[in-house]
Write a protein that holds these residues in place. Structure first.
Motif, PDB file in Angstrom:
ATOM      1  N   VAL A   1       0.837  -1.201   0.000  1.00  0.00           N
ATOM      2  CA  VAL A   1       0.000   0.000   0.000  1.00  0.00           C
ATOM      3  C   VAL A   1       0.870   1.249   0.000  1.00  0.00           C
ATOM      4  CG1 VAL A   1      -1.641   1.344   1.348  1.00  0.00           C
ATOM      5  CG2 VAL A   1      -1.987  -1.107   1.060  1.00  0.00           C
ATOM      6  N   GLU A   2       1.959   1.217   0.781  1.00  0.00           N
ATOM      7  CA  GLU A   2       2.847   2.383   0.826  1.00  0.00           C
ATOM      8  C   GLU A   2       3.436   2.676  -0.549  1.00  0.00           C
ATOM      9  OE1 GLU A   2       2.894  -0.128   2.891  1.00  0.00           O
ATOM     10  OE2 GLU A   2       2.374   0.778   4.831  1.00  0.00           O
ATOM     11  N   ALA A   3       3.794   1.618  -1.268  1.00  0.00           N
ATOM     12  CA  ALA A   3       4.333   1.804  -2.616  1.00  0.00           C
ATOM     13  C   ALA A   3       3.259   2.325  -3.560  1.00  0.00           C
ATOM     14  CB  ALA A   3       4.903   0.484  -3.142  1.00  0.00           C
ATOM     15  N   ALA A   4       2.023   1.851  -3.387  1.00  0.00           N
ATOM     16  CA  ALA A   4       0.924   2.317  -4.241  1.00  0.00           C
ATOM     17  C   ALA A   4       0.643   3.801  -4.003  1.00  0.00           C
ATOM     18  CB  ALA A   4      -0.335   1.494  -3.974  1.00  0.00           C
ATOM     19  N   VAL A   5       0.695   4.218  -2.734  1.00  0.00           N
ATOM     20  CA  VAL A   5       0.476   5.638  -2.433  1.00  0.00           C
ATOM     21  C   VAL A   5       1.615   6.477  -2.999  1.00  0.00           C
ATOM     22  CG1 VAL A   5       0.281   7.347  -0.578  1.00  0.00           C
ATOM     23  CG2 VAL A   5      -0.917   5.164  -0.383  1.00  0.00           C
ATOM     24  N   ALA A   6       2.847   5.964  -2.865  1.00  0.00           N
ATOM     25  CA  ALA A   6       3.995   6.706  -3.411  1.00  0.00           C
ATOM     26  C   ALA A   6       3.882   6.832  -4.925  1.00  0.00           C
ATOM     27  CB  ALA A   6       5.295   5.989  -3.041  1.00  0.00           C
ATOM     28  N   GLU A   7       3.452   5.772  -5.595  1.00  0.00           N
ATOM     29  CA  GLU A   7       3.282   5.829  -7.049  1.00  0.00           C
ATOM     30  C   GLU A   7       2.171   6.804  -7.421  1.00  0.00           C
ATOM     31  OE1 GLU A   7       1.960   2.922 -10.759  1.00  0.00           O
ATOM     32  OE2 GLU A   7       2.772   2.047  -8.911  1.00  0.00           O
ATOM     33  N   ALA A   8       1.084   6.775  -6.645  1.00  0.00           N
ATOM     34  CA  ALA A   8      -0.018   7.709  -6.905  1.00  0.00           C
ATOM     35  C   ALA A   8       0.427   9.143  -6.705  1.00  0.00           C
ATOM     36  CB  ALA A   8      -1.201   7.383  -5.990  1.00  0.00           C
ATOM     37  N   PHE A   9       1.276   9.381  -5.713  1.00  0.00           N
ATOM     38  CA  PHE A   9       1.782  10.740  -5.491  1.00  0.00           C
ATOM     39  C   PHE A   9       2.552  11.211  -6.708  1.00  0.00           C
ATOM     40  CE2 PHE A   9       4.897  13.855  -4.186  1.00  0.00           C
ATOM     41  CZ  PHE A   9       4.168  14.706  -3.352  1.00  0.00           C
ATOM     42  N   ARG A  10       3.432  10.372  -7.222  1.00  0.00           N
ATOM     43  CA  ARG A  10       4.227  10.753  -8.377  1.00  0.00           C
ATOM     44  C   ARG A  10       3.352  11.033  -9.592  1.00  0.00           C
ATOM     45  NH1 ARG A  10       7.484   6.486  -6.365  1.00  0.00           N
ATOM     46  NH2 ARG A  10       6.585   5.042  -7.888  1.00  0.00           N
ATOM     47  N   GLU A  11       2.317  10.203  -9.778  1.00  0.00           N
ATOM     48  CA  GLU A  11       1.522  10.305 -10.994  1.00  0.00           C
ATOM     49  C   GLU A  11       0.354  11.279 -10.880  1.00  0.00           C
ATOM     50  OE1 GLU A  11       0.295   6.403 -12.107  1.00  0.00           O
ATOM     51  OE2 GLU A  11       2.333   5.718 -12.566  1.00  0.00           O
ATOM     52  N   GLU A  12      -0.179  11.473  -9.676  1.00  0.00           N
ATOM     53  CA  GLU A  12      -1.441  12.192  -9.545  1.00  0.00           C
ATOM     54  C   GLU A  12      -1.363  13.517  -8.809  1.00  0.00           C
ATOM     55  OE1 GLU A  12      -3.955  11.206 -11.124  1.00  0.00           O
ATOM     56  OE2 GLU A  12      -3.467   9.123 -11.595  1.00  0.00           O
ATOM     57  N   TRP A  13      -0.260  13.794  -8.110  1.00  0.00           N
ATOM     58  CA  TRP A  13      -0.190  15.023  -7.319  1.00  0.00           C
ATOM     59  C   TRP A  13      -0.528  16.252  -8.151  1.00  0.00           C
ATOM     60  CZ3 TRP A  13       0.256  16.929  -2.463  1.00  0.00           C
ATOM     61  CH2 TRP A  13       0.602  18.283  -2.344  1.00  0.00           C
ATOM     62  N   GLY A  14       0.134  16.410  -9.260  1.00  0.00           N
ATOM     63  CA  GLY A  14      -0.079  17.600 -10.083  1.00  0.00           C
ATOM     64  C   GLY A  14      -1.509  17.720 -10.564  1.00  0.00           C
ATOM     65  N   ARG A  15      -2.123  16.593 -10.936  1.00  0.00           N
ATOM     66  CA  ARG A  15      -3.506  16.623 -11.435  1.00  0.00           C
ATOM     67  C   ARG A  15      -4.467  17.021 -10.306  1.00  0.00           C
ATOM     68  NH1 ARG A  15      -3.520  11.972 -13.308  1.00  0.00           N
ATOM     69  NH2 ARG A  15      -3.252  12.373 -15.517  1.00  0.00           N
ATOM     70  N   VAL A  16      -4.274  16.446  -9.105  1.00  0.00           N
ATOM     71  CA  VAL A  16      -5.160  16.762  -7.978  1.00  0.00           C
ATOM     72  C   VAL A  16      -5.047  18.223  -7.598  1.00  0.00           C
ATOM     73  CG1 VAL A  16      -5.651  16.280  -5.550  1.00  0.00           C
ATOM     74  CG2 VAL A  16      -5.123  14.393  -7.102  1.00  0.00           C
ATOM     75  N   VAL A  17      -3.817  18.712  -7.438  1.00  0.00           N
ATOM     76  CA  VAL A  17      -3.617  20.102  -7.032  1.00  0.00           C
ATOM     77  C   VAL A  17      -4.131  21.064  -8.094  1.00  0.00           C
ATOM     78  CG1 VAL A  17      -1.879  21.857  -6.502  1.00  0.00           C
ATOM     79  CG2 VAL A  17      -1.693  19.586  -5.497  1.00  0.00           C
ATOM     80  N   ALA A  18      -3.843  20.786  -9.350  1.00  0.00           N
ATOM     81  CA  ALA A  18      -4.292  21.680 -10.425  1.00  0.00           C
ATOM     82  C   ALA A  18      -5.811  21.752 -10.472  1.00  0.00           C
ATOM     83  CB  ALA A  18      -3.745  21.201 -11.774  1.00  0.00           C
TER      84      ALA A  18
END
Length: 415
Positions: free
Chosen positions: A3-20
């Motif tokens: 799960v920790e790896a999945a969250v880390a991957e989601a952060f890399r891929e989705e952070w910019g989209r969520v914040v924008a």
């Protein structure tokens, strides 16, 4: 995958989209970042129990939106914004503005690159909000202190709010005034992925892929801008070497020793074609020149067959257009390969004496390599130690430690 790896991957891929997305619907940059952070923290709490969702980005956007709703409910003066954010679709669907560009992240870049903001602030703010890079990482990319960068970010956000800078891609007649900043943002985004400023991994492929995707989108938005094509070509040519830049252990492999069979020939061919299309417009700029340098490397049959005389000339042209110390350092390397290490070392020493690249680990690393090639091992060892103390990624530190050991002078040195 944990799960920790999945969250880390989601952060890399989705952070910019969520914040924008949250910036678009709330207009509040700090609120968007805070709610995005809370959404990722909630994922660490919920996903071990409920499982990783099929669409992590949609889950995170909804969670962040709900946090924003809760915050805005407590702000009675924000009733209008509350209504707007509450209508955000749960399906993570993008919204268009009058530019016809359906991507929130590209709109975010153009908002950050408003001419009312200083150039450094435009780039730094976009990297912070689009990639989730820490203030320390961005400061390192700009070769400034962390407190200095923090102040720039605060001032930039305040300027956008106080000046009422709109969150949109500007109309076509205003695009040229922001082109340089947008290109710089995308290039720094790519560079942070291609050679990460900190952490265990030298290459962050997600950031590279995102930069390439946005560069493609930009060429469609600005089909008559050759520098947009030059930047895309440059990214593709560098990205083509990604599989060969580190070995199975994650250690750095220099260009000279990379297995060229691992290079992506399809991307090289596309990069060269994009570059040729840009050059046909007969308006060469810094990105086209850098892409031409990258093409020399990518199309050489082997390291020995590299046209270093051509690369040296291209760097001379680039240094006239972009008189930066980093360009001059790269030029020195090319000179060393074309005319011998003594000629390159003279240029590197001049840069060192100027103090322009103080704290930049590649300056002593380059100097160490040239001294090693000249057989001046004690001096090379001292320079490797200096570079080792400045390098911020584990892969680079391992590489420099190996080089230092190779000098036979790998003791602690003078106190």
């Amino acid at each position: 995958m944990t799960v920790e790896a999945a969250v880390a991957e989601a952060f890399r891929e989705e952070w910019g989209r969520v914040v924008a997305t949250l910036i678009r619907v709330t207009g509040d940059w700090d609120l968007a970042e805070e709610c995005a952070q809370e959404a990722f923290a909630l994922a660490l709490e919920r996903w071990p129990r409920d499982g990783v969702p099929r669409r992590p980005g949609a889950w995170l956007t909804t969670a962040a939106r709900n946090r924003a709703v809760d915050r805005l409910r407590r702000r009675t003066k924000e009733a209008a914004k509350l209504q707007e954010v509450a209508t955000l679709a749960d399906d993570h669907a993008p919204a268009r503005d009058d530019s016809g560009v359906p991507d929130d992240r590209l709109r975010l870049i153009f908002t950050c690159c408003h001419p009312a903001l200083p150039l450094e602030a435009r780039v730094a703010l976009t990297l912070r909000t689009l990639t989730g890079m820490t203030t320390a990482e961005i400061a390192r990319a700009f070769l400034v202190s962390e407190p200095t960068m923090a102040k720039r970010l605060v001032r930039a956000k305040s300027k956008i709010t106080n000046a009422g800078i709109p969150y949109r891609v500007p109309p076509a007649h205003l695009l040229p005034e922001r082109t340089g900043s947008v290109l710089a943002v995308l290039y720094l985004l790519f560079n942070e992925g291609y050679a990460a400023s900190a952490g265990a991994d030298l290459v962050r492929r997600d950031l590279c892929a995102e930069a390439v995707r946005l560069a493609r989108l930009l060429t469609r938005l600005m089909p008559d801008e050759p520098e947009a094509y030059g930047l895309l070509a440059l990214m593709l040519l560098h990205h083509s070497r990604r599989a060969a830049r580190v070995d199975a252990a994650g250690d750095l492999v220099t260009l000279e020793h990379q297995d060229r069979a691992k290079w992506d020939r399809g991307e090289i061919g596309e990069g060269v074609a994009v570059l040729e299309a840009a050059l046909r417009r007969d308006r060469p700029g810094p990105y086209q020149l850098q892409a031409a340098i990258a093409a020399c490397h990518a199309t050489a049959p082997d390291a020995a067959g590299t046209d270093w005389a051509r690369i040296t000339e291209l760097y001379r042209r680039l240094a006239r257009v972009v008189p930066s110390p980093v360009v001059r350092l790269n030029q020195a390397v090319a000179v060393a390969m074309a005319d011998g290490p003594e000629a390159g070392l003279e240029l590197v020493d001049a840069l060192r004496d100027s103090g322009e690249l103080a704290g930049y680990h590649l300056l002593p690393a380059t100097r160490a390599d040239l001294l090693r090639r000249l057989g001046r091992r004690p001096e090379a060892a001292a320079a490797y130690r200096e570079a080792l103390g400045l390098a911020s990624t584990e892969a680079e530190r391992r590489y420099l430690a190996e080089r230092l050991a190779g000098t036979g002078e790998d003791g602690p040195g003078e106190p």
